[in-house]
Scaffold this active site. Structure first.
Site, PDB file in Angstrom:
ATOM      1  N   GLU A 105       0.890  -1.166   0.000  1.00  0.00           N
ATOM      2  CA  GLU A 105       0.000   0.000   0.000  1.00  0.00           C
ATOM      3  C   GLU A 105       0.923   1.209   0.000  1.00  0.00           C
ATOM      4  OE1 GLU A 105      -3.285  -0.209  -0.099  1.00  0.00           O
ATOM      5  OE2 GLU A 105      -3.504  -2.334   0.312  1.00  0.00           O
TER       6      GLU A 105
ATOM      7  N   CYS B  86      -2.056   9.425   2.321  1.00  0.00           N
ATOM      8  CA  CYS B  86      -1.676   8.834   1.031  1.00  0.00           C
ATOM      9  C   CYS B  86      -2.724   9.075  -0.047  1.00  0.00           C
ATOM     10  CB  CYS B  86      -1.438   7.342   1.208  1.00  0.00           C
ATOM     11  SG  CYS B  86      -2.790   6.534   2.076  1.00  0.00           S
TER      12      CYS B  86
ATOM     13  N   GLU C 164       4.738  12.813  -4.970  1.00  0.00           N
ATOM     14  CA  GLU C 164       3.978  12.911  -3.725  1.00  0.00           C
ATOM     15  C   GLU C 164       4.758  13.789  -2.748  1.00  0.00           C
ATOM     16  OE1 GLU C 164       3.782   9.448  -1.174  1.00  0.00           O
ATOM     17  OE2 GLU C 164       1.635   9.775  -0.956  1.00  0.00           O
TER      18      GLU C 164
HETATM   19  P1  TAP Z   1       8.491   4.691   4.663  1.00  0.00           P
HETATM   20  O1  TAP Z   1       9.714   5.465   4.833  1.00  0.00           O
HETATM   21  O2  TAP Z   1       8.337   3.849   3.465  1.00  0.00           O
HETATM   22  O3  TAP Z   1       8.343   3.810   5.994  1.00  0.00           O
HETATM   23  C1  TAP Z   1       7.277   2.930   6.218  1.00  0.00           C
HETATM   24  C2  TAP Z   1       7.731   1.822   7.129  1.00  0.00           C
HETATM   25  O4  TAP Z   1       8.702   1.034   6.457  1.00  0.00           O
HETATM   26  C3  TAP Z   1       8.394   2.321   8.410  1.00  0.00           C
HETATM   27  O5  TAP Z   1       8.041   1.466   9.463  1.00  0.00           O
HETATM   28  C4  TAP Z   1       9.866   2.187   8.075  1.00  0.00           C
HETATM   29  O6  TAP Z   1      10.715   2.063   9.199  1.00  0.00           O
HETATM   30  C5  TAP Z   1       9.861   0.910   7.267  1.00  0.00           C
HETATM   31  N1  TAP Z   1      11.040   0.723   6.415  1.00  0.00           N
HETATM   32  C6  TAP Z   1      11.945   1.638   6.009  1.00  0.00           C
HETATM   33  N2  TAP Z   1      12.905   1.054   5.255  1.00  0.00           N
HETATM   34  C7  TAP Z   1      12.599  -0.265   5.180  1.00  0.00           C
HETATM   35  C8  TAP Z   1      13.197  -1.388   4.540  1.00  0.00           C
HETATM   36  N3  TAP Z   1      14.313  -1.283   3.808  1.00  0.00           N
HETATM   37  N4  TAP Z   1      12.609  -2.594   4.673  1.00  0.00           N
HETATM   38  C9  TAP Z   1      11.476  -2.731   5.385  1.00  0.00           C
HETATM   39  N5  TAP Z   1      10.865  -1.708   6.030  1.00  0.00           N
HETATM   40  C10 TAP Z   1      11.418  -0.482   5.917  1.00  0.00           C
HETATM   41  O7  TAP Z   1       7.185   5.569   4.654  1.00  0.00           O
HETATM   42  P2  TAP Z   1       6.765   6.689   5.680  1.00  0.00           P
HETATM   43  O8  TAP Z   1       7.626   7.865   5.441  1.00  0.00           O
HETATM   44  O9  TAP Z   1       6.717   6.159   7.037  1.00  0.00           O
HETATM   45  O10 TAP Z   1       5.254   6.947   5.225  1.00  0.00           O
HETATM   46  C11 TAP Z   1       4.929   7.780   4.203  1.00  0.00           C
HETATM   47  C12 TAP Z   1       4.633   7.046   2.912  1.00  0.00           C
HETATM   48  O11 TAP Z   1       3.655   6.022   3.125  1.00  0.00           O
HETATM   49  C13 TAP Z   1       4.024   7.924   1.849  1.00  0.00           C
HETATM   50  O12 TAP Z   1       4.588   7.655   0.609  1.00  0.00           O
HETATM   51  C14 TAP Z   1       2.555   7.536   1.854  1.00  0.00           C
HETATM   52  O13 TAP Z   1       1.852   7.784   0.683  1.00  0.00           O
HETATM   53  C15 TAP Z   1       2.625   6.104   2.152  1.00  0.00           C
HETATM   54  N6  TAP Z   1       1.364   5.643   2.715  1.00  0.00           N
HETATM   55  C16 TAP Z   1       0.565   4.871   1.950  1.00  0.00           C
HETATM   56  C17 TAP Z   1      -0.645   4.446   2.441  1.00  0.00           C
HETATM   57  C18 TAP Z   1      -1.502   3.568   1.620  1.00  0.00           C
HETATM   58  S1  TAP Z   1      -2.698   2.790   2.336  1.00  0.00           S
HETATM   59  N7  TAP Z   1      -1.305   3.380   0.366  1.00  0.00           N
HETATM   60  C19 TAP Z   1      -1.052   4.801   3.707  1.00  0.00           C
HETATM   61  C20 TAP Z   1      -0.212   5.614   4.454  1.00  0.00           C
HETATM   62  C21 TAP Z   1       1.013   6.027   3.942  1.00  0.00           C
HETATM   63  P3  TAP Z   1      11.307   3.331   9.995  1.00  0.00           P
HETATM   64  O14 TAP Z   1      10.716   3.230  11.320  1.00  0.00           O
HETATM   65  O15 TAP Z   1      12.786   3.137  10.005  1.00  0.00           O
HETATM   66  O16 TAP Z   1      10.904   4.558   9.245  1.00  0.00           O
END
Ligand code: TAP
Length: 469
Positions: free
Chosen positions: A245, A279, A377
Site C-alpha cells: 500500500e 496517502c 507525492e
Molecule cells: P516509509 O519510509 O516507506 O516507511 C514505512 C515503514 O517502512 C516504516 O516502518 C519504516 O521504518 C519501514 N522501512 C523503512 N525502510 C525499510 C526497509 N528497507 N525494509 C522494510 N521496512 C522499511 O514511509 P513513511 O515515510 O513512514 O510513510 C509515508 C509514505 O507512506 C508515503 O509515501 C505515503 O503515501 C505512504 N502511505 C501509503 C498508504 C496507503 S494505504 N497506500 C497509507 C499511508 C502512507 P522506519 O521506522 O525506520 O521509518
C-alpha cells in the site's frame, strides 16, 4: 516522558537481546518526548519463532473462538481510546481533536469491520466437484508508517487475526507510542501467546529481517514507493507474498455543474487535514479553465482560513511529523516556485508566530500536470490546482500519473460523475464524499498491489486451496 523499551514477544514484554535505544521527538516542540528500543535481527528471529509456534494452534481455531478474542480486544480498545489518541498527537502531531477523533475512530472501525466480516465469512465453499478452502497464509510481517498510525496497524492486525494468521508488527520509529499501547491492549485482551508480536526498530534492520526471513510467509507493507520496491526485492528469494500500500497523487475533479466555491473550499481544507500527510489526499485539484478565477479565490480563502498551531490546542492543523519531512516539503515549495507555478496561498517557512515545531503554511499553487509538484507525492499541506478544458481532458490529466490510489469527483449529476470515476485508473474514488469501512482500498500502478479494508482485506491473509473429488 515515555519509556517504551520492551518488545512484545510470545505473550511477554521482553528486553531487546542487544540493548540500544532511540529518542522520540515531539514534532510540535522539537523536544524529546520519550525513548524506544531499537531491535536487531535476533529479536526478529525470536518473534518469528514464537509466531510460528502459535500458528499451529491459532490457525486451527474456529471463527467463533477468534470472534471472542476480537470482541475482548474491542472492549479494551474502547477503554483506552483516549490514551491512544493522546499518544498519536504526541508522536506525530495530529491536533488532539483529530488524534482522539478520526485517528482512533479508524482503528476502532477496522476492528468492528473485522468482527462483522468474520461473522459471515465463508472459509469453505463447494463449487461443483471442488471444495474450495481459504486458509490462513501463515506468519505475517506487518510494516507500517507514521501518518495514520492506528489506521495502518489496525487495518492489518485485525483481518490477519480474523483469518487465523500470526504476526510480527514493526511500527514506525517516528510514531511508536500508539503501537505500544495497542500491543498492551492485545495483551490485556488475552490474545494467545505468540499470535501477535511487536518488535520496534529501524526499517532497514527490522523490516529487512522480516522481508528476508525464511519463516515469514507474507509481508504487508504500507509506506513509500522506494521502500515498497526494496521490500519486494528482499522478499523475492523466499517467494513470500508481498502486499503493498504505497503513495499517491490523487486528482480531485470538480465538474462544471458542481457548486464551485464550497467544493473547492472543501477540497482545499481536506488537503490540509492531517497536515497533508495522507496517502489518498486529493493533492491535484482539477477545475474547469473557464472557472479558474473563482476557484483561485475560494482556494485562497480556504487555505488562509486553516488555523495552524499547537496540536494540544484548538487548531485545524498541527506540525508535520519531523524535521526531515518539514525540509522535504520546503524543497517542494521552492521547486514549485522555481518551475513557475503561481503561489496563491502559503509558501516557504513557518506560519507567522510559530518559531518552534515543524509547522508548514497551508500552501496552494496553480500549475500544470507536468510540474514536479504535480507529479511527485509531497506528503505535506501543498495543493496544486490544474485547469482542464473538457471532461476528456480532466480524465486524461487525472490518469497522467505514476500513482493510482485515490480520486474524487464533485458534481451535481451523480451518474455523470460516476461515469467519470469509471474512467479513472485508481483504486478508490469518492463521488461527492462518502465513507465506507467495507469499501476495498488500495492502489493501481505504483500505488501498490494490495486491497485492504473490509472483506477484501481478509483475502490478503488467505491462501486458496482446492480439494477436488
Ligand atoms: P516509509 O519510509 O516507506 O516507511 C514505512 C515503514 O517502512 C516504516 O516502518 C519504516 O521504518 C519501514 N522501512 C523503512 N525502510 C525499510 C526497509 N528497507 N525494509 C522494510 N521496512 C522499511 O514511509 P513513511 O515515510 O513512514 O510513510 C509515508 C509514505 O507512506 C508515503 O509515501 C505515503 O503515501 C505512504 N502511505 C501509503 C498508504 C496507503 S494505504 N497506500 C497509507 C499511508 C502512507 P522506519 O521506522 O525506520 O521509518
Amino acid at each position: 516522558m515515555r519509556d517504551y523499551l520492551k518488545f512484545y514477544i510470545d505473550g511477554q514484554w521482553v528486553d531487546p537481546i542487544a540493548p540500544k535505544t532511540a529518542d522520540v521527538i515531539n514534532p510540535a516542540t522539537e523536544e524529546v518526548s520519550g525513548r524506544i528500543s531499537l531491535g536487531s535481527p535476533a529479536d526478529v528471529d525470536k518473534a518469528v519463532a514464537a509466531a510460528r509456534r502459535a500458528f499451529a494452534t491459532w490457525s486451527e481455531t474456529s471463527a467463533k473462538e477468534r470472534l471472542e478474542v476480537l470482541e475482548a480486544i474491542q472492549a479494551e480498545y474502547l477503554r483506552r481510546e483516549q490514551e491512544l489518541g493522546e499518544a498519536i498527537t504526541e508522536e506525530m502531531g495530529a491536533p488532539i481533536s483529530l488524534g482522539c477523533g478520526f485517528h482512533t475512530m479508524l482503528g476502532k472501525g477496522h476492528l468492528q469491520t473485522a468482527i462483522e466480516v468474520l461473522r459471515d465469512f465463508k472459509f469453505e465453499e463447494q463449487r461443483g466437484p471442488t471444495l474450495i478452502r481459504k486458509e490462513p497464509i501463515g506468519v505475517c510481517g506487518l510494516i507500517t508508517p507514521w501518518n495514520w498510525p492506528m489506521n495502518q496497524t489496525c487495518v492489518k492486525i485485525f483481518p490477519a487475526l480474523a483469518a487465523g494468521c500470526t504476526m510480527i508488527l514493526k511500527p514506525p520509529q517516528l510514531a511508536p507510542y500508539s503501537a505500544h499501547i495497542l500491543a498492551e491492549i492485545l495483551d490485556t485482551a488475552g490474545v494467545p501467546a505468540g499470535v501477535f508480536n511487536m518488535v520496534q526498530g529501524s526499517g532497514s534492520v527490522i523490516g529487512t529481517a522480516l522481508s528476508t526471513h525464511q519463516d515469514v510467509d507474507m509481508i504487508s507493507f504500507t509506506g513509500s514507493e522506494p521502500v515498497g520496491v526494496q521490500i519486494t526485492k528482499d522478499a523475492a528469494d523466499t517467494i513470500k507474498r508481498v502486499g503493498l500500500e504505497l503513495g499517491g497523487k490523487s486528482a480531485w475533479i470538480i465538474l462544471d455543474d458542481a457548486e464551485l466555491a464550497n467544493n473547492v473550499a472543501g477540497a482545499t481544507a481536506g488537503m490540509m487535514g492531517n497536515s497533508g500527510q495522507t496517502c489518498s489526499a486529493g493533492s491535484r485539484l482539477l477545475v474547469p479553465n473557464s472557472r479558474m478565477e473563482d476557484a483561485v479565490k475560494a482556494a485562497t480563502e480556504a487555505a488562509n482560513g486553516v488555523s495552524v498551531g499547537d496540536p494540544k490546542g484548538n487548531f485545524a492543523m498541527g506540525p508535520v511529523v519531523s524535521k526531515s519531512q518539514y525540509n522535504i516539503i520546503q524543497e517542494y515549495i521552492q521547486k514549485g516556485l522555481d518551475e513557475g507555478a503561481q503561489l496563491i496561498a502559503g509558501g516557504l517557512g513557518r506560519p507567522e508566530g510559530l518559531d518552534k515545531g515543524w509547522y508548514v503554511k497551508p500552501t496552494v499553487f496553480v500549475g500544470n500536470n507536468d510540474m514536479v509538484i504535480a507529479r511527485e507525492e509531497i506528503f505535506g499541506p501543498v495543493l496544486v490546482i490544474i485547469g482542464y478544458d473538457d471532461i476528456d481532458d480532466a480524465v486524461a490529466i487525472s490518469n497522467d500519473s505514476n500513482f493510482g490510489l485515490g480520486g474524487y469527483v464533485s458534481g451535481t449529476d451523480v451518474e455523470a460523475a460516476r461515469n467519470i470515476a469509471r474512467r479513472m485508473r485508481t483504486g478508490a474514488i469518492w463521488v461527492n464524499g462518502g465513507f465506507d469501512f467495507h469499501a476495498p482500498f488500495g492502489g493501481y500502478k505504483r500505488s501498490g498491489n494490495g486491497r485492504e479494508w473490509g472483506e477484501f482485506g481478509f483475502h490478503e491473509y488467505l491462501e486458496v486451496k482446492s480439494i477436488i473429488g
